[in-house]
Design a protein around this motif. Structure first.
Motif, PDB file in Angstrom:
ATOM      1  N   TYR A 106       1.363  -2.407   9.473  1.00 54.03           N
ATOM      2  CA  TYR A 106       0.922  -2.230   8.083  1.00 54.03           C
ATOM      3  C   TYR A 106      -0.029  -3.356   7.728  1.00 54.03           C
ATOM      4  O   TYR A 106      -0.039  -4.401   8.372  1.00 54.03           O
ATOM      5  CB  TYR A 106       2.103  -2.163   7.105  1.00 54.03           C
ATOM      6  CG  TYR A 106       2.834  -3.480   6.908  1.00 54.03           C
ATOM      7  CD1 TYR A 106       2.433  -4.378   5.943  1.00 54.03           C
ATOM      8  CD2 TYR A 106       3.922  -3.808   7.712  1.00 54.03           C
ATOM      9  CE1 TYR A 106       3.101  -5.593   5.771  1.00 54.03           C
ATOM     10  CE2 TYR A 106       4.586  -5.018   7.564  1.00 54.03           C
ATOM     11  CZ  TYR A 106       4.166  -5.903   6.589  1.00 54.03           C
ATOM     12  OH  TYR A 106       4.808  -7.103   6.447  1.00 54.03           O
ATOM     13  N   ASP A 203      -4.557   5.737  -0.833  1.00 58.49           N
ATOM     14  CA  ASP A 203      -3.659   5.232   0.213  1.00 58.49           C
ATOM     15  C   ASP A 203      -3.095   6.423   0.996  1.00 58.49           C
ATOM     16  O   ASP A 203      -2.299   7.207   0.469  1.00 58.49           O
ATOM     17  CB  ASP A 203      -2.530   4.418  -0.431  1.00 58.49           C
ATOM     18  CG  ASP A 203      -1.655   3.754   0.622  1.00 58.49           C
ATOM     19  OD1 ASP A 203      -1.127   4.470   1.505  1.00 58.49           O
ATOM     20  OD2 ASP A 203      -1.502   2.524   0.564  1.00 58.49           O
ATOM     21  N   GLY A 205      -0.988   6.743   3.499  1.00 55.73           N
ATOM     22  CA  GLY A 205       0.465   6.798   3.694  1.00 55.73           C
ATOM     23  C   GLY A 205       1.172   7.262   2.431  1.00 55.73           C
ATOM     24  O   GLY A 205       2.050   8.136   2.462  1.00 55.73           O
TER      25      GLY A 205
HETATM   26  C1  PRP Z   1      -3.393   2.238   6.284  1.00 59.04           C
HETATM   27  C2  PRP Z   1      -3.988   3.141   7.341  1.00 59.04           C
HETATM   28  C3  PRP Z   1      -4.378   2.168   8.421  1.00 59.04           C
HETATM   29  C4  PRP Z   1      -4.774   0.946   7.632  1.00 59.04           C
HETATM   30  C5  PRP Z   1      -6.280   0.864   7.617  1.00 59.04           C
HETATM   31  O1  PRP Z   1      -2.117   1.887   6.613  1.00 59.04           O
HETATM   32  O2  PRP Z   1      -3.119   4.151   7.739  1.00 59.04           O
HETATM   33  O3  PRP Z   1      -3.323   1.881   9.335  1.00 59.04           O
HETATM   34  O4  PRP Z   1      -4.286   1.127   6.301  1.00 59.04           O
HETATM   35  O5  PRP Z   1      -6.714  -0.301   7.016  1.00 59.04           O
HETATM   36  P1  PRP Z   1      -7.534  -1.416   7.805  1.00 59.04           P
HETATM   37  O6  PRP Z   1      -8.574  -0.708   8.585  1.00 59.04           O
HETATM   38  O7  PRP Z   1      -8.096  -2.275   6.717  1.00 59.04           O
HETATM   39  O8  PRP Z   1      -6.575  -2.171   8.668  1.00 59.04           O
HETATM   40  P2  PRP Z   1      -1.214   0.914   5.687  1.00 59.04           P
HETATM   41  O9  PRP Z   1      -1.462  -0.506   6.048  1.00 59.04           O
HETATM   42  O10 PRP Z   1      -1.438   1.289   4.251  1.00 59.04           O
HETATM   43  O11 PRP Z   1       0.258   1.218   6.156  1.00 59.04           O
HETATM   44  P3  PRP Z   1       1.182   2.474   5.798  1.00 59.04           P
HETATM   45  O12 PRP Z   1       0.530   3.704   6.369  1.00 59.04           O
HETATM   46  O13 PRP Z   1       2.471   2.174   6.482  1.00 59.04           O
HETATM   47  O14 PRP Z   1       1.303   2.548   4.315  1.00 59.04           O
END
Ligand code: PRP
Ligand code: URA
Length: 211
Positions: A106, A203, A205
């Protein structure tokens, strides 16, 4: 390759455009969001496999012997938790025999740096086609960390399937993992000050799982 990026392929298809636009819509509820994400992943899977190697295989039809082609390598799909889970059923609807690994990552909301909390991958990644799946490529921190982990566990033929990317994320992947081709359904304009993709879809997720 797409735009100014050597590592990016934007998959273009009217069905993808239609589904992506409905997915972006703030009024689309989680149930429909999940369905659209799954359908988009299925459509993109077809394109992602285009360059996978094949080999000859003799086959006996009901009428005679012939030679066909089959995939040379096993395929492992690795969703990044959580949002990547929303794409996995779509991929498996096209490649049901694929193995599935898991990477828990995350993004820290303040630093925007990826924090990893779970790794579960099949053995033998070095001989497989590995497809990293995460709908959002924003800063690229998560995708880059995921690709580093997959390589540490042996992955050599690695491809990424995302839904939407920001130029910043594509650039980081190009810099850190120039060997990884990134497939997206849309390349968006930019990130906002909180690291969200604009216009984006919010978002992923939260929208997928109703949190
Ligand atoms: C989201 C998405 C990616 C990340 C992208 O996940 O699914 O993994 O953000 O962002 P970045 O390119 O700036 O790293 P998130 O961190 O929100 O986790 P989650 O799906 O568990 O909510
Ligand atoms: N992660 C998301 O889910 N959405 C964004 O816009 C950026 C990162």
């Amino acid at each position: 390759m797409s735009g100014n990026f050597k590592n990016l392929i934007i998959v273009e298809h009217p069905l993808l455009d239609d589904k992506l636009t409905r997915l972006r819509d703030v009024h689309t509820p989680p149930s429909e969001f999940r369905r659209l994400l799954k359908e988009i992943a299925a459509l993109m899977t077809y394109e992602i496999c285009r360059d996978f190697s094949t080999m000859e295989k003799k086959v006996q039809t009901p009428l005679e012997k012939t030679t066909g082609r089959i995939l040379k390598r096993e395929i492992t799909v690795v969703p990044v938790l959580r949002a990547g889970l929303g794409m996995i059923d779509g991929v498996l609807s096209i490649i049901p025999e694929a193995r599935v690994g898991m990477l828990g990552l995350y993004r820290d909301e303040t630093t925007l740096q990826p924090v990893d909390y779970y790794v579960n991958l099949p053995a033998g990644l070095a001989e497989m086609e590995v497809v990293l799946v995460d709908p959002m490529l924003a800063t690229g921190g998560s995708a880059s960390a995921a690709a580093t982990t997959l390589k540490k566990y042996g992955a050599q033929k690695l491809t990424m399937m995302a839904l939407i990317a920001a130029p910043e994320g594509v650039r980081l992947m190009e810099e850190k993992h120039p060997d990884v081709t990134v497939y997206v359904a849309g390349l968006d304009r930019q990130l906002n000050e909180k690291g969200y993709i604009l216009p984006g879809l919010g978002d992923a997720g939260d929208r997928c799982f109703g949190t």
